[in-house]
Design a protein around this motif. Structure first.
Motif, PDB file in Angstrom:
ATOM      1  N   ARG A 393      46.883  65.729 -18.109  1.00  0.00           N
ATOM      2  CA  ARG A 393      48.240  65.404 -17.651  1.00  0.00           C
ATOM      3  C   ARG A 393      49.125  64.994 -18.818  1.00  0.00           C
ATOM      4  O   ARG A 393      50.310  65.332 -18.874  1.00  0.00           O
ATOM      5  CB  ARG A 393      48.195  64.297 -16.613  1.00  0.00           C
ATOM      6  N   TYR A 394      48.537  64.223 -19.712  1.00  0.00           N
ATOM      7  CA  TYR A 394      49.311  63.750 -20.874  1.00  0.00           C
ATOM      8  C   TYR A 394      49.807  64.922 -21.703  1.00  0.00           C
ATOM      9  O   TYR A 394      50.972  64.970 -22.120  1.00  0.00           O
ATOM     10  CB  TYR A 394      48.443  62.817 -21.715  1.00  0.00           C
ATOM     11  N   ILE A 395      48.935  65.899 -21.954  1.00  0.00           N
ATOM     12  CA  ILE A 395      49.318  67.064 -22.749  1.00  0.00           C
ATOM     13  C   ILE A 395      50.442  67.821 -22.059  1.00  0.00           C
ATOM     14  O   ILE A 395      51.377  68.312 -22.708  1.00  0.00           O
ATOM     15  CB  ILE A 395      48.102  67.986 -22.968  1.00  0.00           C
ATOM     16  N   ARG A 396      50.393  67.911 -20.750  1.00  0.00           N
ATOM     17  CA  ARG A 396      51.388  68.684 -20.010  1.00  0.00           C
ATOM     18  C   ARG A 396      52.766  68.029 -20.066  1.00  0.00           C
ATOM     19  O   ARG A 396      53.784  68.709 -20.141  1.00  0.00           O
ATOM     20  CB  ARG A 396      50.934  68.833 -18.543  1.00  0.00           C
ATOM     21  N   LYS A 397      52.812  66.732 -19.994  1.00  0.00           N
ATOM     22  CA  LYS A 397      54.109  66.055 -19.913  1.00  0.00           C
ATOM     23  C   LYS A 397      54.615  65.532 -21.265  1.00  0.00           C
ATOM     24  O   LYS A 397      55.755  65.087 -21.357  1.00  0.00           O
ATOM     25  CB  LYS A 397      54.013  64.870 -18.952  1.00  0.00           C
ATOM     26  N   ARG A 398      53.727  65.545 -22.253  1.00  0.00           N
ATOM     27  CA  ARG A 398      54.119  64.920 -23.519  1.00  0.00           C
ATOM     28  C   ARG A 398      55.360  65.572 -24.119  1.00  0.00           C
ATOM     29  O   ARG A 398      56.312  64.875 -24.510  1.00  0.00           O
ATOM     30  CB  ARG A 398      52.968  65.011 -24.517  1.00  0.00           C
ATOM     31  N   ASN A 399      55.377  66.924 -24.144  1.00  0.00           N
ATOM     32  CA  ASN A 399      56.481  67.619 -24.788  1.00  0.00           C
ATOM     33  C   ASN A 399      57.781  67.453 -24.026  1.00  0.00           C
ATOM     34  O   ASN A 399      58.842  67.260 -24.614  1.00  0.00           O
ATOM     35  CB  ASN A 399      56.140  69.102 -24.946  1.00  0.00           C
ATOM     36  N   GLU A 400      57.695  67.535 -22.677  1.00  0.00           N
ATOM     37  CA  GLU A 400      58.924  67.463 -21.891  1.00  0.00           C
ATOM     38  C   GLU A 400      59.541  66.065 -21.864  1.00  0.00           C
ATOM     39  O   GLU A 400      60.739  65.904 -21.623  1.00  0.00           O
ATOM     40  CB  GLU A 400      58.660  67.929 -20.456  1.00  0.00           C
ATOM     41  N   ARG A 402      59.326  63.908 -24.484  1.00  0.00           N
ATOM     42  CA  ARG A 402      59.537  63.362 -25.825  1.00  0.00           C
ATOM     43  C   ARG A 402      61.008  63.091 -26.097  1.00  0.00           C
ATOM     44  O   ARG A 402      61.402  61.983 -26.516  1.00  0.00           O
ATOM     45  CB  ARG A 402      58.979  64.327 -26.857  1.00  0.00           C
ATOM     46  N   LEU A 403      61.871  64.089 -25.848  1.00  0.00           N
ATOM     47  CA  LEU A 403      63.292  63.920 -26.120  1.00  0.00           C
ATOM     48  C   LEU A 403      63.915  62.853 -25.218  1.00  0.00           C
ATOM     49  O   LEU A 403      64.758  62.059 -25.653  1.00  0.00           O
ATOM     50  CB  LEU A 403      64.016  65.260 -25.945  1.00  0.00           C
ATOM     51  N   LEU A 404      63.511  62.874 -23.929  1.00  0.00           N
ATOM     52  CA  LEU A 404      64.052  61.875 -23.006  1.00  0.00           C
ATOM     53  C   LEU A 404      63.656  60.453 -23.438  1.00  0.00           C
ATOM     54  O   LEU A 404      64.456  59.523 -23.352  1.00  0.00           O
ATOM     55  CB  LEU A 404      63.542  62.157 -21.589  1.00  0.00           C
ATOM     56  N   ALA A 405      62.438  60.364 -23.903  1.00  0.00           N
ATOM     57  CA  ALA A 405      61.955  59.038 -24.313  1.00  0.00           C
ATOM     58  C   ALA A 405      62.705  58.522 -25.539  1.00  0.00           C
ATOM     59  O   ALA A 405      63.058  57.342 -25.631  1.00  0.00           O
ATOM     60  CB  ALA A 405      60.468  59.101 -24.617  1.00  0.00           C
ATOM     61  N   ILE A 406      62.966  59.417 -26.479  1.00  0.00           N
ATOM     62  CA  ILE A 406      63.685  59.003 -27.683  1.00  0.00           C
ATOM     63  C   ILE A 406      65.082  58.515 -27.331  1.00  0.00           C
ATOM     64  O   ILE A 406      65.555  57.473 -27.792  1.00  0.00           O
ATOM     65  CB  ILE A 406      63.736  60.164 -28.699  1.00  0.00           C
TER      66      ILE A 406
END
Length: 885
Positions: A393-400, A402-406
């Motif tokens: 799950r982490y791999i699937r959501k990590r990329n999407e 990342r920008l929102l988190a920053i």
């Protein structure tokens, strides 16, 4: 030793000779199938192998000399500890010898044991001797030169070791036994806080028992406890059981040694713990590990097994060639905190109550310990499954994300920063250089009393509320940041609140954002209300100004004072002095500050002065004294000293005001001489008046009487009688005139108040003494005798004050209340012993006789004086006859 080596070598060669045919036979060779020389070669090979192989060489002999007997728990534990080390080496031969001194301590027995040792071991070449416990060490020390000469001695389990135990010995080291009774007792008292008595069971028969008993008594005062220390010793077994049976729940037991009762019966360690365990249900503690599991709760336990191991390791070092004299004593490694879980449960002691690092025996296994392997396997399997699921799950959501988190982090960090600034000050502000917008947080406007909804976030609005004198300063700091002269903004200014009051604020800020050209665009900062601090600073400045002015006035007054003023501490060290002191004493100010006050006083010793100073206290902050001071040139002069206490927060000092009384004393002497001279003149005048006036008249009267006797004429007799009467009348007039000189006519003509007032006014002409006289309700004349007595009392009291008291002030109060006349007389002179007044009858018509006349009028008097503080008060009271004059 060489002979033994040869015998041992030949024995091995003989064994090699017998082995050769057997070895060849095992190889499939019969006696006739190989040449004889093969057997000789094999024989030589085996000889070399036997003589060079260390495992076949002569074994090293070790003697273990035990103080006690085999079968004793302690001794057997030491033996097991030694064997655990020695069993690892094949080249050792260990022999054990038991002195059995616990059961047989008679000196005759020990002599016989020495003889037995000589028979058994005297000629055996031991490599090292291990002496276990004190009696064995004492035996080794006593017979070292006889049986153990040049043989290294390693001792073990030596209770309360002291260098005197090996005095005179050589080649000796070992393991000392410092039994930590103190730690065992401390833990027992801590785990049983309701205990009132610590009962120590000890036989007091053996050497170690006596040593341990004295050791406990020596450190017991160091244990800060109200628990009583009780010893049960020198008892028979039955007495011990009876004593233990009588102990109630307020007792805990410490078991030391009970190997021999007072009747000489030997008791093993196993037996004594069983006897005590069956006799009581109380908690039992000890300091030896062999009692563990037998009924004791535990303690700091000494292990014989560990001591045996340590001694064996030292012995191996000696056998391997290490110099025994270079091996230090071993003093630790055999004591451990160990407790029995079964006993802990009996007395509600949880493992959490035990000290860190404690060992627990019989501790039941937990569920985890029982099924630890299965639980670990299941846990690992579940963790792996969870890791696989969450990782996918982490791999699937990590990329999407990342920008929102920053982006979110940036917003959160900015908000967090502003909140942090706001919470650590009275508010935050933000200034945008591009739009010239200056925004204050609501908290700032609320603190100033404004409605945040009605304020404007512009520079003009904010500057309109800043004090005119501070606007240029604030604007200058803002432009410095805009022009990048500095990146930080910091200024103190005043701002007006809603009540038209100026409040002090401190503004701090820093550039937060820049544009693409790196020019500052935004600055964020805080505002802090510092009004109270500014007011406090102003008040402090004002207080300091007043203090400096007060200090200047005080210093001016001190310097202008005519009297000496010295400030010193209670040891006499001079802290300060005025110019009058320097002039009077002939010292410079610097010299005085390096001196002690005792150096200036020639009357009192330093200790006497300290005694005077110690009388000062907050309840008695001032005292007076007289002394003699010494100048720099060695001359002296009398002084009167007023001592006052200066009570500072950090210290206490003494203010000494010193007045030169040499002139006053000279004046007093002149006044006294004048009084004496006046009295003498008055006496001479009185004698002359009596001689010149009364004498001739009385002589004339005597002649007239003689002539009267010689004549018979009536007319002549009448003439003589007439002349005699005239002479008598003239004598009476003369006597009256003389009497008026003794008793002033003002007393008889105008009364007591006028007479006393006239007398005191005459004395005050000299200005040496101040007399205050007050009279009440004396409008009517008193009895003549009362007036005369009171007048004489007043004049005599004043005369005594002038002559003896060295007073400066006298206060006289005379009043009449109904039928009572009261006189109160007070002076501030030196004190005297009033008890000597009644016995002082040597002054003629002095104060004693005057007071006697007061008593003759049925009057009373009280006189009080203080020898230390000085002063005198006399109170006289005379009952008046009703209506009498």
């Amino acid at each position: 030793m060489c002979n033994l080596f040869l015998i041992s070598g030949f024995s091995k060669l003989r064994r090699s000779r017998l082995l050769c045919p057997l070895i060849l036979q095992q190889l499939g060779l019969t006696k006739g199938s190989y040449p004889m020389k093969y057997q000789h070669y094999l024989f030589l090979f085996l000889c070399l192998l036997f003589l060079t192989n260390p495992t076949w060489a002569r074994k090293k002999k070790i003697l273990v000399l035990h103080s006690y007997h085999q079968g004793l728990n302690w001794t057997d534990n030491i033996t097991r500890g030694m064997q655990s080390i020695f069993e690892q080496h094949d080249n050792l031969e260990v022999q054990f010898e038991y002195m059995d001194s616990k059961r047989n301590s008679d000196p005759a027995y020990l002599v016989e044991f020495a003889k037995l040792y000589e028979l058994k071991h005297h000629n055996i070449p031991f490599e090292v001797i291990i002496a276990s416990d004190n009696n064995a060490l004492e035996f080794a020390r006593k017979y070292q030169n006889t049986y153990f000469k040049d043989i290294p001695v390693v001792f073990a389990s030596i209770d309360q070791f002291d260098e005197s135990l090996i005095e005179g010995m050589t080649n000796v080291t070992g393991v000392t036994e410092f039994i930590d009774f103190k730690r065992t007792i401390q833990e027992a008292l801590r785990l049983h806080p309701k205990a009132k008595n610590l009962v120590v069971i000890n036989d007091n028969q053996t050497t170690s028992a006596i040593i341990n008993r004295n050791h406990i008594k020596s450190f017991w005062p160091d244990i800060k406890t109200d628990v009583n220390l009780v010893f049960l010793e020198n008892l028979s077994i039955d007495e011990l059981v009876d004593k233990v049976n009588q102990l109630d729940d307020s007792n805990i037991i410490l078991l030391l040694n009970f190997s021999k009762d007072k009747e000489g019966n030997y008791i093993s360690y196993q037996e004594n713990i069983e006897i005590i365990r069956e006799a009581t249900q109380l908690p039992i503690y000890s300091s030896w590990v062999f009692y563990l599991g037998e009924g004791i709760v535990g303690g700091m336990l000494t292990s014989g097994f560990e001591q045996g191991k340590l001694a064996a390791q030292i012995a191996l070092r000696v056998i391997n060639g290490e110099d025994i004299n270079q091996i230090p004593l071993v003093t630790s490694g055999y004591n451990s905190l160990i407790f029995d879980y079964n006993q802990m449960q009996r007395f509600d002691i949880s493992p959490d109550q035990l000290p860190e690092g404690s060992q627990i025996i019989h501790l039941p296994l937990t569920l985890f310990e029982k099924y630890k392997t299965y639980l670990l396997l299941i846990s690992v399997f579940l963790i792996l499954i969870c890791i696989i699921i969450f990782y996918s799950r982490y791999i699937r959501k990590r990329n999407e994300n990342r920008l929102l988190a920053i982006n979110k982090d940036l917003k959160v960090n900015r908000t967090r920063l502003l909140r942090m600034l706001d919470s650590n000050s009275d508010g935050v502000w933000e200034h945008n250089f591009k739009s010239e917008r200056l925004t204050f947080s609501k908290q700032i406007w609320l603190n100033l009393g404004y409605d945040p909804d009605r304020v404007k976030n512009t520079l003009e609005f904010v500057y309109a509320h800043i004090h005119p004198d501070d606007q240029a300063k604030v604007e200058g700091k803002r432009l410095d940041c805009l022009k990048e002269i500095t990146e930080t903004f910091e200024v103190v200014f005043r701002i007006c609140n809603a009540n038209q009051e100026w409040k002090w604020y401190k503004g701090k800020g820093k550039i937060l954002d820049r544009d693409d050209a790196n020019a500052p665009t935004n600055m964020v900062g805080t505002l802090t209300d510092i009004t109270e601090r500014k007011l406090a600073e102003e008040q402090i400045q004002e207080d300091e100004k007043q203090i400096r002015a007060s200090e200047k006035r005080w210093r001016s007054l001190i310097e202008q004072a005519a009297d000496e003023i010295l400030i010193h501490n209670f040891s006499g060290k001079i802290i300060d002095a005025n110019s009058s002191a320097c002039q009077s004493l002939g010292y410079s100010h610097k010299d005085l500050l390096e001196m002690n006050y005792a150096d200036l006083d020639s009357k009192y010793s330093a200790q006497n002065l300290v005694d005077y100073w110690n009388k000062l206290s907050p309840d008695k902050s001032s005292i007076n004294m007289e002394s003699i001071q010494k100048r720099h040139d060695g001359s002296t002069f009398p002084v009167e000293i007023n001592l006052s206490l200066i009570d500072l927060e950090e210290d206490q000092l003494i203010l000494a005001v010193v007045r030169d009384i040499s002139k006053r004393q000279e004046t007093e002497r002149k006044v006294l001489n004048a009084v004496i001279e006046t009295e003498e003149n008055e006496r001479r005048r009185f004698a002359k008046d009596l001689h010149d006036s009364i004498g001739p008249l009385l002589s004339s009267i005597n002649l007239y009487l003689s002539a009267l006797k010689q004549t018979d004429e009536a007319e002549k007799k009448q003439s003589i009688i007439k002349v005699s009467r005239e002479a008598v009348n003239e004598a009476l007039v003369s006597i009256k005139e003389i009497s008026n000189n003794l008793s002033p006519h003002i007393l008889s003509d105008f009364g007591l108040e006028k007479a006393i007032n006239s007398f005191t006014q005459k004395l005050q002409v000299s200005e040496r003494i101040n007399i205050s006289f007050h009279a009440e309700n004396l409008n009517e004349r008193l009895n003549e005798q009362v007036e005369v007595v009171i007048y004489r009392v007043v004049t005599e009291l004043i005369h005594n004050t002038i002559k003896h008291a060295k007073a400066e002030n006298i206060e006289i109060n005379l009043s009449r209340e109904k039928d009572e006349l009261k006189l109160i007389y007070i002076d501030d002179g030196i004190g005297f012993d009033t008890r000597k007044l009644e016995s002082d009858k040597t002054n003629g018509m002095g104060l004693y006789n005057i007071l006697s006349r007061v008593r003759s009028l049925n009057g009373t008097h009280k006189i009080k004086s203080n020898l230390v503080n000085g002063g005198m008060m006399a109170v006289l009271s005379v009952k008046l006859e009703s209506g009498a004059k």
